[in-house]
Design a protein around this motif. Sequence first.
Motif, PDB file in Angstrom:
ATOM      1  N   ALA A   1     -13.919  74.817 -40.137  1.00 54.44           N
ATOM      2  CA  ALA A   1     -14.979  74.358 -40.552  1.00 54.44           C
ATOM      3  C   ALA A   1     -15.455  72.897 -40.176  1.00 54.44           C
ATOM      4  O   ALA A   1     -16.866  72.978 -40.150  1.00 54.44           O
ATOM      5  N   GLY A   2     -14.913  72.479 -39.675  1.00 53.10           N
ATOM      6  CA  GLY A   2     -15.486  71.487 -38.905  1.00 53.10           C
ATOM      7  C   GLY A   2     -15.321  69.754 -40.432  1.00 53.10           C
ATOM      8  O   GLY A   2     -14.808  69.293 -40.920  1.00 53.10           O
TER       9      GLY A   2
ATOM     10  N   LEU B   1     -16.990  88.037 -45.403  1.00 53.42           N
ATOM     11  CA  LEU B   1     -16.687  87.767 -46.578  1.00 53.42           C
ATOM     12  C   LEU B   1     -17.475  86.886 -46.866  1.00 53.42           C
ATOM     13  O   LEU B   1     -17.531  85.713 -46.730  1.00 53.42           O
ATOM     14  N   ASP B   2     -17.835  86.705 -48.260  1.00 55.19           N
ATOM     15  CA  ASP B   2     -19.196  85.392 -49.270  1.00 55.19           C
ATOM     16  C   ASP B   2     -18.586  84.242 -49.139  1.00 55.19           C
ATOM     17  O   ASP B   2     -18.596  83.446 -48.399  1.00 55.19           O
ATOM     18  N   ALA B   3     -16.841  83.597 -49.316  1.00 55.04           N
ATOM     19  CA  ALA B   3     -16.052  83.106 -49.807  1.00 55.04           C
ATOM     20  C   ALA B   3     -14.320  83.551 -49.091  1.00 55.04           C
ATOM     21  O   ALA B   3     -14.184  85.059 -48.707  1.00 55.04           O
TER      22      ALA B   3
ATOM     23  N   PHE C   1     -19.621  75.297 -43.935  1.00 59.94           N
ATOM     24  CA  PHE C   1     -19.813  74.779 -42.522  1.00 59.94           C
ATOM     25  C   PHE C   1     -19.694  75.375 -41.557  1.00 59.94           C
ATOM     26  O   PHE C   1     -20.384  76.419 -41.483  1.00 59.94           O
ATOM     27  N   ASN C   2     -18.679  75.146 -40.295  1.00 57.70           N
ATOM     28  CA  ASN C   2     -19.282  76.213 -39.064  1.00 57.70           C
ATOM     29  C   ASN C   2     -18.335  77.779 -39.051  1.00 57.70           C
ATOM     30  O   ASN C   2     -18.025  77.957 -38.008  1.00 57.70           O
TER      31      ASN C   2
ATOM     32  N   PRO D   1     -17.525  81.053 -40.556  1.00 59.35           N
ATOM     33  CA  PRO D   1     -18.399  82.367 -40.745  1.00 59.35           C
ATOM     34  C   PRO D   1     -19.019  82.806 -41.980  1.00 59.35           C
ATOM     35  O   PRO D   1     -19.660  83.598 -42.430  1.00 59.35           O
ATOM     36  N   ASN D   2     -18.036  82.195 -43.115  1.00 59.50           N
ATOM     37  CA  ASN D   2     -18.670  82.476 -44.277  1.00 59.50           C
ATOM     38  C   ASN D   2     -19.422  81.868 -44.911  1.00 59.50           C
ATOM     39  O   ASN D   2     -19.868  80.844 -44.654  1.00 59.50           O
ATOM     40  N   ARG D   3     -20.213  82.288 -45.862  1.00 60.26           N
ATOM     41  CA  ARG D   3     -21.181  80.398 -46.380  1.00 60.26           C
ATOM     42  C   ARG D   3     -20.011  79.749 -47.329  1.00 60.26           C
ATOM     43  O   ARG D   3     -20.904  78.905 -47.699  1.00 60.26           O
ATOM     44  N   TRP D   4     -19.180  80.170 -48.366  1.00 56.65           N
ATOM     45  CA  TRP D   4     -18.451  79.503 -49.166  1.00 56.65           C
ATOM     46  C   TRP D   4     -16.806  78.564 -49.189  1.00 56.65           C
ATOM     47  O   TRP D   4     -16.623  79.703 -48.121  1.00 56.65           O
TER      48      TRP D   4
END
Length: 174
Positions: free
Chosen positions: A46-47, A21-23, A71-72, A74-77
Motif C-alpha cells: 500500500a505504501g 476485489l474492491d477490498a 493507496f498503492n 490494486p483495491n479501493r479499500w
Amino acid sequence: MVHETTRIETVTGDITQQDDLDAVVNAANAQLMPGGGVAGAIHRAAGEELVAACRPLAPISPGQAVVTPAFNMPNRWIIHCLGPRFGIDEPADTLLADCYRNALQLTAQYGIQSVGFPALSTGAFGYPFRDAARVAVQGVDDALETLGEPPRLVRFVFFSEADRHAFDDVLKTG
C-alpha cells in the motif's frame, strides 16, 4: 455455505495481488502499523500513506474492524481487523467471529461488493487453523444472513495450498 447473492470462494495466492476485489482484509495489530505476515505485506504494497491513514484509527481491540483507502494496492479499500491472540484474548471464538462480522458490516457501509480475507489469527497469534476456519465460516455465514446489502463475492486467500485445502474441507462440512 450457500447464499442467494454472495459467492464464497477460496484461492491460494498473495492477498496484496487480488486486483479484482474492491477490498482486502488486513490481519492487523492493535496499532494498525506494519508488522510481519499479512500486515507487513499489505503495508509494503500500500505504501507509506497507509501508516498515516491508520494512525488516527488506532488502537483497535480484538474483534474490531476499521477501513482505510488501499493507496498503492490494486483495491479501493483495506479493512483492518484485529484477531484474538489464541489463549490470551478470550473468548477467542467470539472475538474471531466478530472480526468477520464487523468486516462484512463495513462492506455494507462502504458499498464494497467484493472482499478478500486472509486466515485471521492463524499466524503469529497462534489460533489453530481448523478451529479458526470453522469460526470464519460461521462468522461469515452469520454476517451474510443479517446484511441488507451483502457483497457479491467473499474470497478467502491462503498462502499455501495445504491451508486452502484444509479450509475447503471445513467449508464443505460446515
